[in-house]
Design a protein around this motif. Sequence first.
Motif, PDB file in Angstrom:
ATOM      1  N   LEU A 175      43.517  35.892  16.757  1.00  0.00           N
ATOM      2  CA  LEU A 175      42.248  36.482  16.357  1.00  0.00           C
ATOM      3  C   LEU A 175      41.161  35.426  16.418  1.00  0.00           C
ATOM      4  O   LEU A 175      41.303  34.331  15.878  1.00  0.00           O
ATOM      5  CB  LEU A 175      42.388  37.015  14.932  1.00  0.00           C
ATOM      6  N   GLN A 176      40.067  35.739  17.105  1.00  0.00           N
ATOM      7  CA  GLN A 176      38.905  34.863  17.142  1.00  0.00           C
ATOM      8  C   GLN A 176      37.762  35.546  16.417  1.00  0.00           C
ATOM      9  O   GLN A 176      37.413  36.689  16.724  1.00  0.00           O
ATOM     10  CB  GLN A 176      38.511  34.537  18.580  1.00  0.00           C
ATOM     11  N   LEU A 177      37.200  34.843  15.448  1.00  0.00           N
ATOM     12  CA  LEU A 177      36.107  35.382  14.654  1.00  0.00           C
ATOM     13  C   LEU A 177      34.849  34.577  14.915  1.00  0.00           C
ATOM     14  O   LEU A 177      34.799  33.384  14.662  1.00  0.00           O
ATOM     15  CB  LEU A 177      36.451  35.329  13.163  1.00  0.00           C
TER      16      LEU A 177
ATOM     17  N   HIS B  91      40.621  40.199  19.232  1.00  0.00           N
ATOM     18  CA  HIS B  91      41.943  40.366  18.622  1.00  0.00           C
ATOM     19  C   HIS B  91      42.905  40.616  19.761  1.00  0.00           C
ATOM     20  O   HIS B  91      42.876  41.668  20.381  1.00  0.00           O
ATOM     21  CB  HIS B  91      41.915  41.554  17.640  1.00  0.00           C
TER      22      HIS B  91
ATOM     23  N   VAL C  53      30.389  33.595  10.003  1.00  0.00           N
ATOM     24  CA  VAL C  53      31.671  34.149   9.566  1.00  0.00           C
ATOM     25  C   VAL C  53      32.007  33.647   8.170  1.00  0.00           C
ATOM     26  O   VAL C  53      31.991  32.442   7.901  1.00  0.00           O
ATOM     27  CB  VAL C  53      32.801  33.777  10.541  1.00  0.00           C
TER      28      VAL C  53
ATOM     29  N   LEU D 127      35.183  34.074   5.815  1.00  0.00           N
ATOM     30  CA  LEU D 127      36.557  34.566   5.848  1.00  0.00           C
ATOM     31  C   LEU D 127      37.238  34.392   4.502  1.00  0.00           C
ATOM     32  O   LEU D 127      37.172  33.326   3.888  1.00  0.00           O
ATOM     33  CB  LEU D 127      37.344  33.807   6.926  1.00  0.00           C
TER      34      LEU D 127
ATOM     35  N   THR E  22      32.766  38.465   5.431  1.00  0.00           N
ATOM     36  CA  THR E  22      32.604  39.307   6.623  1.00  0.00           C
ATOM     37  C   THR E  22      33.958  39.764   7.147  1.00  0.00           C
ATOM     38  O   THR E  22      34.059  40.811   7.790  1.00  0.00           O
ATOM     39  CB  THR E  22      31.881  38.534   7.743  1.00  0.00           C
ATOM     40  N   HIS E  23      35.015  38.980   6.833  1.00  0.00           N
ATOM     41  CA  HIS E  23      36.361  39.286   7.311  1.00  0.00           C
ATOM     42  C   HIS E  23      37.376  38.944   6.216  1.00  0.00           C
ATOM     43  O   HIS E  23      37.208  37.955   5.502  1.00  0.00           O
ATOM     44  CB  HIS E  23      36.707  38.483   8.571  1.00  0.00           C
TER      45      HIS E  23
ATOM     46  N   TYR F 184      41.904  42.650   8.287  1.00  0.00           N
ATOM     47  CA  TYR F 184      43.094  42.498   9.127  1.00  0.00           C
ATOM     48  C   TYR F 184      44.271  42.357   8.171  1.00  0.00           C
ATOM     49  O   TYR F 184      44.429  41.332   7.506  1.00  0.00           O
ATOM     50  CB  TYR F 184      42.975  41.263  10.015  1.00  0.00           C
TER      51      TYR F 184
ATOM     52  N   ASN G 257      33.973  39.013  18.137  1.00  0.00           N
ATOM     53  CA  ASN G 257      35.333  38.975  17.622  1.00  0.00           C
ATOM     54  C   ASN G 257      36.324  39.452  18.677  1.00  0.00           C
ATOM     55  O   ASN G 257      36.064  40.409  19.407  1.00  0.00           O
ATOM     56  CB  ASN G 257      35.457  39.880  16.387  1.00  0.00           C
TER      57      ASN G 257
ATOM     58  N   THR H 251      35.379  43.438   7.603  1.00  0.00           N
ATOM     59  CA  THR H 251      36.434  43.931   8.485  1.00  0.00           C
ATOM     60  C   THR H 251      37.750  43.348   7.987  1.00  0.00           C
ATOM     61  O   THR H 251      37.828  42.148   7.698  1.00  0.00           O
ATOM     62  CB  THR H 251      36.195  43.504   9.941  1.00  0.00           C
TER      63      THR H 251
END
Length: 290
Positions: free
Chosen positions: A279-281, A287, A184, A186, A212-213, A249, A285, A247
């Motif tokens: 939210l868990q990444l 949400h 991940v 972030l 990635t997020h 959010y 994943n 992705t």
Amino acid sequence: MEGARKAMKITTLVENTTTCSTLGFEHGLSLYIEAAGKIILFDSGASELLAVNAEKLGIDLQRVDAAVLSHGHYDHSGGLKTFFTKNTHAPLYVRKEAFGPYYSERTEGEYHYIGVDPTLFGSNRFVFTSAFTPISGDITLFSKVDGTDSVPSGNQSLFRKEGETYTVDNFTHEQYLSIQEGDVRLLVTGCSHRGILNILKSYHDHRGFHPTHVIGGFHLYNHRTGEPEKPEVLEHIASVLLASKATFYTCHCTGEENYAALRGLMGEKVRYLAGGDMLQLGKENQHAST
């Protein structure tokens, strides 16, 4: 300190909306991030609400290892005084420029102070950040963002006061959080006043790859005019975001109409993060709304 986790966990303490009837909401943002063996408070909302919601969510703010202020506006800094009473040790990573006198022009020639509470100035909890500032291991802050691609139109009503002159804010006081753990990568942004596309490009230029997020507000709603960004601007933003393969959010200052437009253009690659959402990444994943 907590040990390494299998997945990052992000809880929205404060946001403009909530899907949980027991939580309060306000125009503001605060995220409780558990990642890479640390607990980070990213922004504090506009008031003491972060502490009220944290208690209802079973979150102990004393466990926070470090706090971050994304930029010098009240809706991200208003809960700091409350946080400092709940947590007696965590440093606040902040740009020195965040304590400038910032104003919003709501009607022509009428300016309202929207900066940090001046009673906080001079606190011994501050760690002033530079263009690149490590917090711990793979947790880093950066603020060097150039470019003018799709900078929010709403920035034109946001000012810094210099003497008796109001100058359009250039947002050198804005900074962004980068965390890498496992697979991940972030990127967290508060309001993206420098433009989400420029921030994303800066991340790529610094790291050599895309996140990635991405979590945060995109400031696509113009509070002075009440209008969303133009459709062609949103289409361009959506196309570049999709090309990154990340992705997203989004929340807070993106605006509901703009989010709906982005959702129509990006599908599952963009989602909304409301107050109380967890939210868990990681490899899988998740949400969840409270």
